[in-house]
Structure formats: C-alpha cells, structure tokens
Enzyme design. Structure first.
Site, PDB file in Angstrom:
ATOM      1  N   ASP A  68      30.892 -24.276  -9.372  1.00 10.59           N
ATOM      2  CA  ASP A  68      30.254 -23.564  -8.262  1.00 10.59           C
ATOM      3  C   ASP A  68      31.235 -22.501  -7.762  1.00 10.59           C
ATOM      4  O   ASP A  68      32.438 -22.560  -8.049  1.00 10.59           O
ATOM      5  CB  ASP A  68      29.901 -24.539  -7.124  1.00 10.59           C
ATOM      6  CG  ASP A  68      29.215 -23.832  -5.968  1.00 10.59           C
ATOM      7  OD1 ASP A  68      28.376 -22.943  -6.208  1.00 10.59           O
ATOM      8  OD2 ASP A  68      29.529 -24.141  -4.800  1.00 10.59           O
ATOM      9  N   SER A  69      30.714 -21.565  -6.982  1.00  5.13           N
ATOM     10  CA  SER A  69      31.595 -20.581  -6.363  1.00  5.13           C
ATOM     11  C   SER A  69      32.623 -21.276  -5.473  1.00  5.13           C
ATOM     12  O   SER A  69      33.670 -20.707  -5.181  1.00  5.13           O
ATOM     13  CB  SER A  69      30.775 -19.621  -5.507  1.00  5.13           C
ATOM     14  OG  SER A  69      30.120 -20.357  -4.480  1.00  5.13           O
ATOM     15  N   CYS A  93      25.320 -23.600  -8.862  1.00  2.00           N
ATOM     16  CA  CYS A  93      25.345 -22.504  -7.902  1.00  2.00           C
ATOM     17  C   CYS A  93      24.063 -21.702  -8.106  1.00  2.00           C
ATOM     18  O   CYS A  93      23.833 -21.155  -9.192  1.00  2.00           O
ATOM     19  CB  CYS A  93      26.570 -21.638  -8.177  1.00  2.00           C
ATOM     20  SG  CYS A  93      26.688 -20.179  -7.131  1.00  2.00           S
ATOM     21  N   ASN A  94      23.233 -21.647  -7.094  1.00  2.00           N
ATOM     22  CA  ASN A  94      21.975 -20.902  -7.189  1.00  2.00           C
ATOM     23  C   ASN A  94      22.245 -19.424  -7.428  1.00  2.00           C
ATOM     24  O   ASN A  94      21.523 -18.757  -8.177  1.00  2.00           O
ATOM     25  CB  ASN A  94      21.176 -21.048  -5.898  1.00  2.00           C
ATOM     26  CG  ASN A  94      20.608 -22.437  -5.719  1.00  2.00           C
ATOM     27  OD1 ASN A  94      19.480 -22.704  -6.099  1.00  2.00           O
ATOM     28  ND2 ASN A  94      21.393 -23.341  -5.165  1.00  2.00           N
ATOM     29  N   THR A  95      23.286 -18.915  -6.774  1.00  3.89           N
ATOM     30  CA  THR A  95      23.595 -17.493  -6.850  1.00  3.89           C
ATOM     31  C   THR A  95      24.029 -17.116  -8.267  1.00  3.89           C
ATOM     32  O   THR A  95      23.531 -16.144  -8.836  1.00  3.89           O
ATOM     33  CB  THR A  95      24.703 -17.165  -5.830  1.00  3.89           C
ATOM     34  OG1 THR A  95      24.303 -17.694  -4.557  1.00  3.89           O
ATOM     35  CG2 THR A  95      24.935 -15.685  -5.705  1.00  3.89           C
ATOM     36  N   GLU A 134      32.955 -23.842   3.314  1.00  3.88           N
ATOM     37  CA  GLU A 134      34.253 -23.638   2.650  1.00  3.88           C
ATOM     38  C   GLU A 134      35.420 -23.968   3.588  1.00  3.88           C
ATOM     39  O   GLU A 134      36.499 -24.327   3.141  1.00  3.88           O
ATOM     40  CB  GLU A 134      34.386 -22.193   2.138  1.00  3.88           C
ATOM     41  CG  GLU A 134      33.501 -21.866   0.947  1.00  3.88           C
ATOM     42  CD  GLU A 134      33.892 -22.600  -0.335  1.00  3.88           C
ATOM     43  OE1 GLU A 134      35.065 -22.526  -0.718  1.00  3.88           O
ATOM     44  OE2 GLU A 134      33.022 -23.267  -0.931  1.00  3.88           O
ATOM     45  N   CYS A 152      20.770 -23.221  -1.663  1.00  6.01           N
ATOM     46  CA  CYS A 152      22.184 -22.993  -1.973  1.00  6.01           C
ATOM     47  C   CYS A 152      22.821 -24.374  -1.971  1.00  6.01           C
ATOM     48  O   CYS A 152      22.550 -25.180  -1.073  1.00  6.01           O
ATOM     49  CB  CYS A 152      22.807 -22.098  -0.896  1.00  6.01           C
ATOM     50  SG  CYS A 152      24.606 -22.018  -0.948  1.00  6.01           S
ATOM     51  N   HIS A 200      25.627 -25.374  -1.211  1.00  7.05           N
ATOM     52  CA  HIS A 200      26.466 -25.691  -0.048  1.00  7.05           C
ATOM     53  C   HIS A 200      25.648 -26.338   1.086  1.00  7.05           C
ATOM     54  O   HIS A 200      26.183 -27.077   1.904  1.00  7.05           O
ATOM     55  CB  HIS A 200      27.113 -24.421   0.519  1.00  7.05           C
ATOM     56  CG  HIS A 200      28.309 -23.927  -0.244  1.00  7.05           C
ATOM     57  ND1 HIS A 200      28.213 -23.340  -1.482  1.00  7.05           N
ATOM     58  CD2 HIS A 200      29.635 -23.919   0.080  1.00  7.05           C
ATOM     59  CE1 HIS A 200      29.430 -22.985  -1.893  1.00  7.05           C
ATOM     60  NE2 HIS A 200      30.305 -23.324  -0.961  1.00  7.05           N
TER      61      HIS A 200
HETATM   62  N1  DGL Z   1      26.739 -22.768  -3.725  1.00 11.25           N
HETATM   63  C1  DGL Z   1      26.402 -21.408  -4.002  1.00 11.25           C
HETATM   64  C2  DGL Z   1      24.887 -21.286  -4.222  1.00 11.25           C
HETATM   65  O1  DGL Z   1      24.256 -22.282  -4.514  1.00 11.25           O
HETATM   66  C3  DGL Z   1      26.951 -20.520  -2.926  1.00 11.25           C
HETATM   67  C4  DGL Z   1      27.025 -19.094  -3.320  1.00 11.25           C
HETATM   68  C5  DGL Z   1      28.073 -18.302  -2.582  1.00 11.25           C
HETATM   69  O2  DGL Z   1      29.252 -18.503  -2.835  1.00 11.25           O
HETATM   70  O3  DGL Z   1      27.673 -17.454  -1.757  1.00 11.25           O
HETATM   71  O4  DGL Z   1      24.331 -20.222  -4.178  1.00 11.25           O
END
Ligand code: DGL
Length: 295
Positions: free
Chosen positions: A27-28, A90-92, A168, A200, A202
């Site tokens: 993930d990010s 990570c969805n993004t 974060e 997301c 998170h």
């Molecule tokens: N957990 C990431 C998601 O699902 C967060 C993306 C981000 O870092 O903005 O999109």
C-alpha cells in the site's frame, strides 16, 4: 469487489516452494494493514511480506505516472524477495496502474476497488456515499464502475482529503479528524444516504470515529474480507496455497520506505502484531534523483 485476472507469464515454482513462498501486500502506507488483517484471518498459513511506501504517501495527491512507477517498482521488489502473488492493497494504485502492473509482473495480482457494487446491492434508500481519494474518484476505472451501478442508485462521491495523512500519523480519533469526517459525512446523511463505501484501505481504521458521527444510520462497506477471499481463489487457481499448518505461521515481515515508527505503532495497537519494521530503499524512475541525493 476486488479485481482479478491471471497474469500472462506466471512464474513457476519448484514443488513445495510455492507453498512456502510469501504473499506480497503493498500500500502507499499503512492502509493496507486493514487488508493484511483480513488476509491473516482468511489464510493463516500464508507468510506475508508487507511494504508501506510511507515515504511517498499519500498517493491520492500524486500524479498518475508517479503512482504507476511506484506500484511497479514495489511489485518488482516483492517479486525479487520471492513473493508468489501480490495484493495491491491500495485503491488509488489499483485504479491508476493495475492493468500495466499486471502485464509486467510474473506473478498473479489481486487489486482492490471501492465497494460500489455491494453498496448498490444493499442500499435501501438508493443513496450511497463513497469516500475515496481524489485520484481514485477521478480515475477512468472508478468512473466505469460507477456507471455500471449508478442507474438506480445515487452515489455521492467525496474525496477524503486529510484522512490518509491522519491514519499515517496514527490519528484515528482526534478532534480535528472528527471535524474533518463530520464535514464529509453530514452532507451524505442530509441527502438520505444509508450506505457508505470506504473506498480507501486506510479508512477502515477510522470506523470507530465514523460510527461516533453516523451511529447506525450508515452501513459501512469495507471490502477487505472480499479481497482476502479473492486472494484465496487466486492462490488456489495457480496451485500456490501454503500447506496447512506449515512452518509459515509466522508474523508478517514489515517493510517501509519511511522510518516505520507509525507502522509499528498501528500494527501493535490495532492489529495486536508486535513486529519490527525494516526500512527499505526502493527506487523508481521518478524517485531516483531524490533517493540518490538522500543516500
Ligand atoms: N490506502 C490507499 C488507498 O486505498 C491510500 C492512497 C493514498 O495514499 O492517498 O487508496
């Protein structure tokens, strides 16, 4: 629902090796830990390598090429570490780069996408909120998903600016965070929504704060369990499942491109996992210059 299609050039493992090889989760930042939690519950025999790209989070404020570069570089790094499959938790990153990354990596991939379909199936008022990053919401992939299900259900899409940054920092309940959430959720309630898509990875860590605001007026849609089931199907399809009670039942190995302090803290407090976080340097084309300056 998570995305899936088999990789065209799947790496082969010698007998027994696949069973012992780890699953990579990326993930990010720390959000993918909500997916890791579900994967551990569903597949307790699988060894896991988790990478948080915390040095470059949030991805939701980054441009498209940057996200694709990072996703590919981290996927390749996990392949080098012996990962037999990759969950892009990570969805993004999924919205932005899953098709390309799927082409390039020799292992099966599981991506994630906001639970628009389950929301459309379950909403009684036919009004649902979607909270996700700006990049996810504006992606062609998400827009296509929305089009598929928006015919008889109204989706109120809200970028969750500031929420990834809060998680974060391990902030899952401060007054500032609650005020931010209130600003995003009240208009959904006012519009008659009865369902909220946590788009997301998170955001599941904010469930208690969200509940405090919306009570039981919104049904929360978190796809982490569906993602874990999808991973199980993918491992089975490719003959990659760990043997039951194998020696793999060890704590996940945690890696971070940042200093890992918050990752360790979140894993301990919310997942009850006490594990050290190893700092790693994973260079991608767009970060090469800054990484070499820092070295
Ligand atoms: N957990 C990431 C998601 O699902 C967060 C993306 C981000 O870092 O903005 O999109």
């Amino acid at each position: 629902m998570p995305a899936l299609s088999p990789s065209p050039t799947v790496r082969t493992f010698t007998p027994g090796a696949a069973s012992r090889a780890p699953v990579g989760i990326f993930d990010s930042g720390l959000g993918g830990l909500s997916v890791l939690r579900a994967v551990r519950a569903q597949l307790p025999d699988e060894a896991i390598l988790y990478v948080a790209d915390s040095l470059y989070a949030p991805y939701g404020e980054r441009d498209d090429d940057f996200i694709t570069d990072r996703t590919l570089a981290i996927g390749q790094w996990l392949v080098e570490q012996g990962a037999k499959a990759l969950v892009v938790a990570c969805n993004t990153a999924t919205a932005q780069s899953i098709a390309l990354v799927r082409e390039k990596l020799p292992i099966p991939l599981v991506g994630v996408e906001p639970g628009v379909k389950p929301a459309a199936l379950q909403s009684k008022t036919r009004v649902a909120g979607v909270l996700a990053t700006q990049v996810t919401l504006r992606s062609a992939r998400f827009q296509a998903l929305l089009e598929r299900y928006a015919a008889d259900c109204r989706f109120l899409c809200q970028p969750g600016h500031g929420l990834v940054q809060a998680v974060e920092r391990c902030d899952v309940g401060s007054a500032e965070l609650r005020a931010l959430l209130h600003g995003y959720l009240q208009p959904m309630l006012d519009a008659g929504a009865d369902t909220l898509v946590l788009g997301c990875t998170h955001y599941p860590f904010l469930d208690a704060a969200i509940r405090d605001i919306v009570g039981d007026r919104l049904m929360l849609i978190d796809t982490s369990v569906a993602i874990a089931r999808q991973l199980e199907r993918v491992l089975d399809q490719h003959g990659l499942r760990a043997a039951r009670d194998s020696a793999n039942t060890v704590a996940p190995r945690f890696y971070s491109t940042g200093d890992g302090t918050h990752q360790q803290q979140l894993a301990a407090t919310l997942l009850h996992l006490e594990a050290a976080v190893e700092r790693v340097r994973i260079v991608s084309p767009r970060t090469a210059a800054s990484d070499s300056q820092a070295a």
